[in-house]
Design an enzyme around this catalytic site. Structure first.
Site, PDB file in Angstrom:
ATOM      1  N   LYS A 105      17.518   4.132   2.913  1.00  0.00           N
ATOM      2  CA  LYS A 105      17.715   4.960   1.720  1.00  0.00           C
ATOM      3  C   LYS A 105      16.829   4.526   0.540  1.00  0.00           C
ATOM      4  O   LYS A 105      16.318   3.402   0.497  1.00  0.00           O
ATOM      5  CB  LYS A 105      19.197   4.972   1.338  1.00  0.00           C
ATOM      6  CG  LYS A 105      19.997   5.857   2.330  1.00  0.00           C
ATOM      7  CD  LYS A 105      21.400   6.106   1.909  1.00  0.00           C
ATOM      8  CE  LYS A 105      22.076   7.077   2.864  1.00  0.00           C
ATOM      9  NZ  LYS A 105      23.520   7.276   2.522  1.00  0.00           N
ATOM     10  N   ARG A 142      26.347   2.740   9.393  1.00  0.00           N
ATOM     11  CA  ARG A 142      25.635   3.934   9.886  1.00  0.00           C
ATOM     12  C   ARG A 142      24.134   3.728   9.716  1.00  0.00           C
ATOM     13  O   ARG A 142      23.660   3.596   8.577  1.00  0.00           O
ATOM     14  CB  ARG A 142      26.092   5.139   9.073  1.00  0.00           C
ATOM     15  CG  ARG A 142      25.506   6.457   9.502  1.00  0.00           C
ATOM     16  CD  ARG A 142      26.061   7.603   8.663  1.00  0.00           C
ATOM     17  NE  ARG A 142      25.503   8.880   9.083  1.00  0.00           N
ATOM     18  CZ  ARG A 142      24.304   9.328   8.681  1.00  0.00           C
ATOM     19  NH1 ARG A 142      23.564   8.613   7.824  1.00  0.00           N
ATOM     20  NH2 ARG A 142      23.853  10.497   9.104  1.00  0.00           N
TER      21      ARG A 142
HETATM   22  N1  LIG Z   1      29.536   8.866   6.053  1.00  0.00           N
HETATM   23  C1  LIG Z   1      28.242   9.006   5.701  1.00  0.00           C
HETATM   24  N2  LIG Z   1      27.522  10.045   6.179  1.00  0.00           N
HETATM   25  C2  LIG Z   1      26.207  10.185   5.812  1.00  0.00           C
HETATM   26  N3  LIG Z   1      25.493  11.249   6.266  1.00  0.00           N
HETATM   27  C3  LIG Z   1      24.191  11.402   5.901  1.00  0.00           C
HETATM   28  C4  LIG Z   1      23.576  10.471   5.080  1.00  0.00           C
HETATM   29  C5  LIG Z   1      22.142  10.651   4.708  1.00  0.00           C
HETATM   30  O1  LIG Z   1      21.334   9.974   5.629  1.00  0.00           O
HETATM   31  P1  LIG Z   1      20.571  10.717   6.838  1.00  0.00           P
HETATM   32  O2  LIG Z   1      21.543  11.410   7.716  1.00  0.00           O
HETATM   33  O3  LIG Z   1      19.658   9.768   7.483  1.00  0.00           O
HETATM   34  O4  LIG Z   1      19.662  11.794   6.091  1.00  0.00           O
HETATM   35  P2  LIG Z   1      19.813  13.357   5.970  1.00  0.00           P
HETATM   36  O5  LIG Z   1      21.052  13.618   5.191  1.00  0.00           O
HETATM   37  O6  LIG Z   1      18.534  13.775   5.256  1.00  0.00           O
HETATM   38  O7  LIG Z   1      19.888  13.933   7.375  1.00  0.00           O
HETATM   39  N4  LIG Z   1      24.261   9.383   4.598  1.00  0.00           N
HETATM   40  C6  LIG Z   1      25.589   9.232   4.961  1.00  0.00           C
HETATM   41  C7  LIG Z   1      26.393   8.130   4.471  1.00  0.00           C
HETATM   42  O8  LIG Z   1      25.931   7.260   3.695  1.00  0.00           O
HETATM   43  N5  LIG Z   1      27.696   8.064   4.869  1.00  0.00           N
END
Ligand SMILES: Nc1nc2ncc(COP(=O)(O)OP(=O)(O)O)nc2c(=O)[nH]1
Length: 276
Positions: free
Chosen positions: A221, A255
């Site tokens: 992030k 995660r």
């Molecule tokens: N519970 C939880 N769920 C999440 N889902 C997505 C993201 C964002 O990360 P990522 O899925 O890699 O990116 P994107 O939202 O662009 O798909 N962060 C979280 C988090 O910190 N906690």
């Protein structure tokens, strides 16, 4: 503390690794890499082989400025992958969604965890999640993904995040979600400045007072980019460092995009805790 994820009982006093599987074209760090079902399943297999206990399948990017996805598009993206992964993999299949229709459908296909970054705020989400009878991760978010990073402000971020999560738990339990089926997440990067994110990670152990297992997502992030100056795909060391801190502070699920490296870090933390 044990939790049952669609028949798979896990000890939440241990730290588990959740592999991120974005079946999207535009996720902030791995968008487009796994948005075909065969590539997605291959990635999921690899993450389980690397030690992931959970696979978090998401069909909608929640990064600021992401293109909103219709419910049908989200269903088309995630359902084939959830069904195949739930059938084949020795892991809990989590679904990263805020849409009640996606929660309901994927629970039928074998999902064992609902992961909602909007804390069940969509109409009908609490009731549908209760009906699904699988655990739910309730995450803090300030505002909506599109504008949440414009000017996030708190008087006391830990207190305000805790108050939000407490209120969302009340709504969840009123809708019929059992307390033993709730996990909480401070929502790193979801309406927080760098300072807010650092304060939340620094005081993570104080959030155990809320009485539920904690899920932490900091992998790759921008908070890590601000600290190190590294681009999004150069943040593995920083992501492992942050995961290690979260594990030491008692997170039950971390995660991540990089499973193998995080599993090793979590094993070291567990060994040190065991010896202490
Ligand atoms: N519970 C939880 N769920 C999440 N889902 C997505 C993201 C964002 O990360 P990522 O899925 O890699 O990116 P994107 O939202 O662009 O798909 N962060 C979280 C988090 O910190 N906690």
């Amino acid at each position: 503390m044990k939790m049952n994820f669609a028949g798979r009982e896990l000890d939440m006093s241990r730290c588990h690794v959740m592999g991120i599987l974005n079946v999207t074209p535009d996720s902030f760090s791995d968008g487009g890499q796994f948005n075909r079902p065969d590539a997605a399943l291959a990635r999921a297999r690899q993450m389980v082989a690397d030690g992931a206990t959970f696979i978090d399948i998401g069909g909608e990017s929640t990064r600021p400025g992401a293109t909103p996805v219709s419910v049908q598009e989200e269903l088309d993206r995630v359902c084939p992958v959830v069904e195949a992964a739930a059938r084949e993999l020795d892991a809990v299949i989590s679904v990263d969604t805020s849409a009640p229709e996606v929660m309901a459908e994927t629970a039928k296909l074998g999902a064992g965890l609902i992961n909602d970054v909007r804390a069940l705020q969509r109409d009908g989400a609490p009731e549908v999640a209760a009906q699904a009878s699988i655990p739910v991760c309730i995450m803090h978010i300030q505002g909506e993904p599109d504008t949440m990073q414009d000017r996030p402000e708190y008087r006391n971020v830990r207190r305000e995040v805790s108050a939000f999560l407490t209120e969302r738990m009340r709504v969840a339990e009123l809708a019929g979600i059992r307390p033993e089926n709730i996990l909480l997440d401070p929502g790193f990067g979801f309406g927080k400045s760098l300072e807010h994110n650092l304060q939340l990670l620094a005081c993570l152990e104080q959030m155990h007072i809320l009485g539920h297992p904690l899920l932490v997502g900091v992998s790759r992030k921008s908070m890590l980019g601000h600290i190190t100056g590294r681009d999004v795909n150069e943040r593995l060391p920083a992501s492992v460092a942050a995961a290690t801190i979260a594990a030491m502070k008692g997170a039950s699920i971390i995660r991540v995009h990089d499973v193998r490296e995080t599993v090793d870090a979590v094993r070291v933390v567990a060994a040190v805790k065991e010896a202490g």
